[in-house]
Enzyme design. Structure first.
Site, PDB file in Angstrom:
ATOM      1  N   GLY A 266      21.553  72.713 -42.234  1.00  0.00           N
ATOM      2  CA  GLY A 266      21.287  72.170 -40.906  1.00  0.00           C
ATOM      3  C   GLY A 266      22.529  71.584 -40.282  1.00  0.00           C
ATOM      4  O   GLY A 266      23.513  71.299 -40.964  1.00  0.00           O
TER       5      GLY A 266
ATOM      6  N   TYR B 256      18.704  67.648 -31.807  1.00  0.00           N
ATOM      7  CA  TYR B 256      18.520  67.549 -33.253  1.00  0.00           C
ATOM      8  C   TYR B 256      17.077  67.188 -33.617  1.00  0.00           C
ATOM      9  O   TYR B 256      16.422  67.887 -34.400  1.00  0.00           O
ATOM     10  CB  TYR B 256      19.483  66.509 -33.833  1.00  0.00           C
TER      11      TYR B 256
END
Length: 259
Positions: free
Chosen positions: A72, A153
């Protein structure tokens, strides 16, 4: 008995710590990252996701025991949209067939306590619809806005958590005997958070936004222990759970709400 694990984001942070822990315990780990890994691919691209499946199949001999889709990004960029959601989902779905030969197949992905923050609805809807062009376009719009870019995010991680909830009990996962779950870490001391934790002042400001009353900011090894258990033979019945390992952020933010 030794098991074969595939870990994305294995070159640093939580992924690296998990790979080290599982290796120490006598398991085989196929590490995946954009560089410095057993399999080097770019999960922000369709080509990289296809190469991931091909290379892991070759490296594993066609059978794996667990997928840890951990890769990520935290930057307010379009790449974060591509990697955090579409890269993670492609990892789980693409490698799922390789679990069929395992006597104890497992899958887990890394979301975040940031999934609790308000999401951008346009981006969230595009992610959950699986519409990558629309999601990337909205991500680009958010990235260009200093006021909104921070939503990228958390929105990608909320979408990933929802994807797990929506798919874990379906025939391809639970029906095939594969527990699919997610973790939601708080602030972990990794390269991803280095800029946010490099001074006492920065740490205090961050902990006002992300309250962590139980022992504060912690090390990636602590998360690795949880990932190791979720992907182990011992975990046979957790299904679609998002496990918050966050020092208490979830409790402080959501109180007695159970979802």
């Amino acid at each position: 008995m030794s098991r074969t694990y595939v870990i994305t984001g294995a070159a640093s942070g939580i992924g690296r710590s998990t790979a080290e822990l599982l290796t120490e315990r006598g398991n085989r780990v196929i590490g995946v990252d954009i560089h410095n890994a057993d399999v080097n691919v770019d999960l922000s691209t369709a080509e990289g996701r296809t190469d991931l499946v091909t290379q892991v199949a070759d490296a594993s001999g066609g059978t794996i025991d667990a997928i840890i889709a951990n890769a990520g990004l935290a930057s307010p960029t379009v790449a974060t949209v591509a990697v955090n959601f579409f890269g993670a989902v492609a990892t789980l779905e693409g490698l799922r067939p390789l679990l069929s030969g395992s006597s104890a197949p497992r899958a887990v992905t890394t979301a975040s306590m940031a999934s609790l923050f308000p999401a951008d609805k346009v981006l969230l809807d595009a992610l959950l619809a699986g519409d990558e062009p629309a999601a990337l376009a909205r991500g680009a719009e958010l990235a260009d806005s200093p006021e909104l870019s921070a939503q990228i995010y958390g929105t990608t991680k909320q979408a990933l958590a929802k994807w797990v909830r929506r798919n874990a009990a379906t025939e391809p996962w639970a029906g095939a005997g594969v527990p699919l779950n997610a973790i939601a870490p708080g602030v972990v001391a990794t390269p991803m958070t280095a800029d946010l934790t490099d001074s006492e002042e920065a740490r205090k400001a961050l902990l006002q936004q992300v309250p962590m009353p139980l022992n504060g900011i912690f090390e990636p090894r602590d998360v690795a222990y949880l990932l190791a258990w979720l992907s182990s033979e011992e975990n046979a019945h957790l299904c679609g759970q998002v496990v918050f390992i966050d020092g208490g952020s979830d409790v402080v933010i959501r109180g007695d709400s159970t979802w």
